[in-house]
Design a protein around this motif. Structure first.
Motif, PDB file in Angstrom:
ATOM      1  N   ASN A   1       0.641   4.243 -14.004  1.00  0.00           N
ATOM      2  CA  ASN A   1      -0.212   3.318 -14.657  1.00  0.00           C
ATOM      3  C   ASN A   1      -0.685   2.217 -13.766  1.00  0.00           C
ATOM      4  O   ASN A   1      -1.628   1.564 -13.783  1.00  0.00           O
ATOM      5  CB  ASN A   1       0.288   2.936 -15.670  1.00  0.00           C
ATOM      6  N   ILE A   2      -1.108   3.620 -12.402  1.00  0.00           N
ATOM      7  CA  ILE A   2      -1.884   2.487 -11.696  1.00  0.00           C
ATOM      8  C   ILE A   2      -2.474   3.720 -11.426  1.00  0.00           C
ATOM      9  O   ILE A   2      -1.906   4.210 -10.542  1.00  0.00           O
ATOM     10  CB  ILE A   2      -0.682   1.670 -10.335  1.00  0.00           C
ATOM     11  N   LEU A   3      -3.941   2.474 -10.596  1.00  0.00           N
ATOM     12  CA  LEU A   3      -5.260   3.882 -10.419  1.00  0.00           C
ATOM     13  C   LEU A   3      -4.923   3.367  -8.772  1.00  0.00           C
ATOM     14  O   LEU A   3      -5.556   1.986  -8.690  1.00  0.00           O
ATOM     15  CB  LEU A   3      -5.802   4.482 -10.848  1.00  0.00           C
ATOM     16  N   ILE A   4      -5.862   4.125  -7.824  1.00  0.00           N
ATOM     17  CA  ILE A   4      -5.869   3.886  -6.554  1.00  0.00           C
ATOM     18  C   ILE A   4      -7.395   3.955  -6.203  1.00  0.00           C
ATOM     19  O   ILE A   4      -8.051   5.557  -6.451  1.00  0.00           O
ATOM     20  CB  ILE A   4      -5.061   4.333  -5.517  1.00  0.00           C
ATOM     21  N   GLN A   5      -7.680   3.592  -5.170  1.00  0.00           N
ATOM     22  CA  GLN A   5      -8.974   3.229  -4.448  1.00  0.00           C
ATOM     23  C   GLN A   5      -8.844   3.686  -3.260  1.00  0.00           C
ATOM     24  O   GLN A   5      -7.384   4.182  -2.309  1.00  0.00           O
ATOM     25  CB  GLN A   5      -9.869   2.432  -4.731  1.00  0.00           C
ATOM     26  N   CYS A   6      -9.690   4.687  -2.229  1.00  0.00           N
ATOM     27  CA  CYS A   6      -9.907   4.930  -0.899  1.00  0.00           C
ATOM     28  C   CYS A   6      -9.232   3.847   0.400  1.00  0.00           C
ATOM     29  O   CYS A   6      -8.403   4.080   0.858  1.00  0.00           O
ATOM     30  CB  CYS A   6     -10.889   5.801  -0.636  1.00  0.00           C
ATOM     31  N   ASP A   7      -9.652   2.576  -0.314  1.00  0.00           N
ATOM     32  CA  ASP A   7      -8.946   1.790   0.398  1.00  0.00           C
ATOM     33  C   ASP A   7      -7.212   0.808   0.465  1.00  0.00           C
ATOM     34  O   ASP A   7      -7.538  -0.509  -0.063  1.00  0.00           O
ATOM     35  CB  ASP A   7     -10.190   0.257   0.792  1.00  0.00           C
ATOM     36  N   LEU A   8      -6.794   1.560  -0.533  1.00  0.00           N
ATOM     37  CA  LEU A   8      -5.659   1.444  -1.947  1.00  0.00           C
ATOM     38  C   LEU A   8      -5.653   0.138  -2.294  1.00  0.00           C
ATOM     39  O   LEU A   8      -4.819  -0.464  -2.442  1.00  0.00           O
ATOM     40  CB  LEU A   8      -4.814   0.886  -0.036  1.00  0.00           C
ATOM     41  N   THR A   9      -7.127  -0.568  -3.187  1.00  0.00           N
ATOM     42  CA  THR A   9      -7.313  -1.207  -4.021  1.00  0.00           C
ATOM     43  C   THR A   9      -6.885  -0.496  -4.980  1.00  0.00           C
ATOM     44  O   THR A   9      -6.915   0.627  -5.633  1.00  0.00           O
ATOM     45  CB  THR A   9      -8.863  -1.305  -4.281  1.00  0.00           C
ATOM     46  N   ALA A  10      -5.469  -1.047  -5.407  1.00  0.00           N
ATOM     47  CA  ALA A  10      -4.927  -0.761  -6.556  1.00  0.00           C
ATOM     48  C   ALA A  10      -5.339  -1.541  -8.450  1.00  0.00           C
ATOM     49  O   ALA A  10      -5.364  -3.053  -7.978  1.00  0.00           O
ATOM     50  CB  ALA A  10      -3.159  -1.047  -6.938  1.00  0.00           C
ATOM     51  N   LYS A  11      -4.913  -0.622  -9.188  1.00  0.00           N
ATOM     52  CA  LYS A  11      -5.847  -1.486 -10.497  1.00  0.00           C
ATOM     53  C   LYS A  11      -4.185  -0.675 -11.407  1.00  0.00           C
ATOM     54  O   LYS A  11      -4.703   0.493 -11.370  1.00  0.00           O
ATOM     55  CB  LYS A  11      -6.929  -0.780 -10.604  1.00  0.00           C
ATOM     56  N   LEU A  12      -4.430  -1.671 -12.345  1.00  0.00           N
ATOM     57  CA  LEU A  12      -3.446  -1.636 -13.105  1.00  0.00           C
ATOM     58  C   LEU A  12      -4.114  -1.215 -14.824  1.00  0.00           C
ATOM     59  O   LEU A  12      -5.356  -1.199 -14.517  1.00  0.00           O
ATOM     60  CB  LEU A  12      -2.246  -2.458 -13.249  1.00  0.00           C
ATOM     61  N   CYS A  13      -3.508  -0.112 -15.680  1.00  0.00           N
ATOM     62  CA  CYS A  13      -3.991   0.640 -16.226  1.00  0.00           C
ATOM     63  C   CYS A  13      -2.808   0.748 -17.799  1.00  0.00           C
ATOM     64  O   CYS A  13      -2.800   0.046 -17.118  1.00  0.00           O
ATOM     65  CB  CYS A  13      -4.609   1.631 -16.479  1.00  0.00           C
TER      66      CYS A  13
END
Length: 427
Positions: free
Chosen positions: A261-273
Motif C-alpha cells: 500500500n505504498i507507491l514509489i517514485q524514481c527518487d524514492l519518494t514514498a506515497k501512502l495509498c
C-alpha cells in the motif's frame, strides 16, 4: 468392628420377626448410591457445558480462517472524525442517476476536468469488479506540460448506491487536501457517464514489487536505482510516518500499513495509498463489516476484534520495516496465518533478520509491544528514525539471493495472489 457393633445395636431395638428395621437400613444404600451417581453426572455435564461455552467465546475472539480478519470499529476516532471533519457522503435523495450527478456537480465543481483534456488513448492496467483503471495523458494546452495520470472508472452499470460511494470517495480526497506523501487527486469527470477519478500516476508501482526487484541483479531500470541501503529504508519509513501523522491530525488512521500500500517514485519518494478504511471511518463513523485485512499485519488488539486506532498503525509500521529490510519477505514465515494470534499471545515476535542492524531491530520491537500505550507515538518514532539514519550505513547494499514466487508468498503471507497482480492500490 465399629460398623458391626452399630448393626447389632440397631437389631436389638426390634424383634427378629420385625423386618422393618432391616429394610429401613437398606434404604440408606438405595438412596445414597443413586444420589452420588446423579451428582457426578451433573458435575460432568456442567464441566462439558463450560468447556463448550469457552470454546465458542474463543472462536468469537479468534480471527478469520483465510488469513484475513474483519476490521473492528475504530476507537474514539470515529466520533472525532465526525466532530472535527464534515461529512463527505453524498446524500441519496434522488431516484435517478442523472439527478444524483446533477446534485453533486456543485460540490465537485472545482475538481472537474474537461474530458477533452484527457487522451483518447487509454492503457488498461487493471480491471476490477467496480470498474477498470487506465493510464492516460492529461493535456493542458501546452504539450510540454502534459502529464501521465491514472483514471479510476466506475462501471456504467453501477447503481445509485455505488455511484454515491464513488462520488463520496472523490469528496474525501477533496477533504484531505494535498500531502507530499499521499497519492494526489488531480481531478474528476462526474458530470456524466462514465465517471472518472483522475489520480497522479506512480509509474514505478508499489513498494513490495520494488523490494522484490531489488533481489535481482539489476542496478537501474527506467532511471530507478534498485540498490537499497539501510539509510534509504529510514528515508522511506520517515515519509510513511509523515503521511500517518497527517491522517492523525485529521483524527483518522490508515488501518493497513504495508509495503503493498505504498507507491514509489524514481527518487524514492514514498506515497501512502489504500485509504479505503480512513474513508469509511470518516464518512460512516464505522468500517464495513465485509472489509478484511491480512492477519499478519494486524496488531493484537485488532486480531482480538477490539476497536482500531493509530497505535495499530504503529504496530504495522514495524512489520513494514521488516518487509523493507528483508526485501519483501512475508512476515512470520514459520507461522500459519490462522495461528498468528496464538503466536502473539505467547508474547513471541519475529527474530532479527540477518540483514537487520540492532538499531533497526530495536525500532521494530518498540512497535511490537503488546500494550498499545507502551508503543512510541508517531512523532517519537519519526525522531528515532532520524537519529538512527545519522549513523546508519549508506554504502552496504541489502542483498537477498532468493527470488520471490508470488503463489508461495501469497500462501505464507495469507493474502490472495490476485491482490499481487496489481501494483496501483488506490482508494
Amino acid at each position: 468392628m465399629g460398623d458391626e457393633k452399630g448393626m447389632k445395636r440397631m437389631l436389638l431395638e426390634c424383634s427378629f420377626s420385625d423386618k422393618l428395621c432391616i429394610v429401613q437400613h437398606q434404604q440408606y444404600e438405595i438412596i445414597i448410591v443413586p444420589a452420588l451417581l446423579v451428582g457426578v453426572f451433573l458435575i460432568t455435564v456442567g464441566v462439558i457445558l463450560w468447556l463448550f461455552l469457552r470454546g465458542k467465546r474463543s472462536q468469537q475472539q479468534s480471527p478469520g480462517l483465510q488469513g484475513n480478519a474483519p476490521v473492528p470499529p475504530s476507537r474514539s476516532l470515529n466520533q472525532e472524525a465526525g466532530e472535527h471533519g464534515r461529512s463527505v457522503f453524498v446524500p441519496l435523495k434522488e431516484t435517478t442517476v442523472e439527478s444524483l450527478l446533477k446534485t453533486s456537480t456543485h460540490a465537485l465543481a472545482k475538481l472537474q476536468v474537461p474530458r477533452e483534456q484527457l487522451s483518447e488513448v487509454l492503457e488498461q492496467i487493471y480491471n476490477g469488479s467496480c470498474g477498470a483503471i487506465y493510464r492516460s495523458k492529461m493535456h493542458t494546452g501546452d504539450p510540454a506540460k502534459s502529464k501521465s495520470v491514472v483514471l479510476k472508472t466506475l462501471k456504467e452499470s453501477a447503481g445509485l448506491h455505488e455511484i454515491q460511494d464513488f462520488l463520496g470517495r472523490i469528496q474525501f480526497y477533496q477533504y484531505l487536501g494535498k500531502h507530499q506523501n499521499l497519492v494526489q487527486l488531480e481531478g474528476c469527470c462526474t458530470e456524466g457517464l462514465p465517471l472518472y477519478m483522475v489520480l497522479e500516476d506512480m509509474a514505478q508501482g508499489d513498494l513490495l514489487s520494488f523490494l522484490w526487484t531489488c533481489r535481482r541483479d539489476v542496478m537501474t531500470m527506467d532511471g530507478l536505482l534498485y540498490d537499497l541501503s539501510e539509510v534509504q529504508i529510514y528515508h522511506i519509513g520517515k515519509q510513511v510516518l509523515l503521511a500517518l501523522e497527517f491522517l492523525q491530525d485529521k483524527h483518522l488512521f490508515h488501518g493497513d500499513v504495508a509495503a503493498r500500500n505504498i507507491l514509489i517514485q524514481c527518487d524514492l519518494t514514498a506515497k501512502l495509498c489504500g485509504l479505503g478504511l480512513a474513508y469509511e471511518v470518516h464518512t460512516h463513523g464505522a468500517i464495513s463489516s465485509t472489509r478484511t485485512i491480512p492477519l499478519k499485519w494486524l496488531a493484537p488488539e485488532r486480531l482480538l476484534q477490539r476497536p482500531a486506532g493509530i497505535r495499530g498503525d504503529i504496530w504495522s509500521f514495524g512489520i513494514l520495516l521488516y518487509e523493507m529490510v528483508t526485501l519483501g519477505a512475508p512476515p512470520y514465515p514459520e507461522v500459519p496465518p490462522v495461528s498468528i494470534l496464538q503466536h502473539l499471545q505467547r508474547r513471541k515476535i519475529m527474530k532479527r533478520p540477518s540483514s537487520c542492524t540492532h538499531t533497526m531491530y530495536g525500532l521494530m520491537k518498540s512497535c511490537w509491544r503488546w500494550s498499545e500505550d507502551s508503543r512510541p507515538s508517531l512523532r517519537e518514532l519519526c525522531s528515532r528514525l532520524e537519529t538512527a539514519a545519522q549513523t546508519a550505513d549508506d554504502k552496504a547494499v541489502l542483498q537477498v539471493p532468493e527470488l520471490v514466487v508470488p503463489e508461495l508468498y501469497a500462501a505464507v503471507a495469507g493474502i490472495s495472489v490476485d491482490s499481487l497482480s496489481y501494483s496501483h492500490s488506490f482508494l
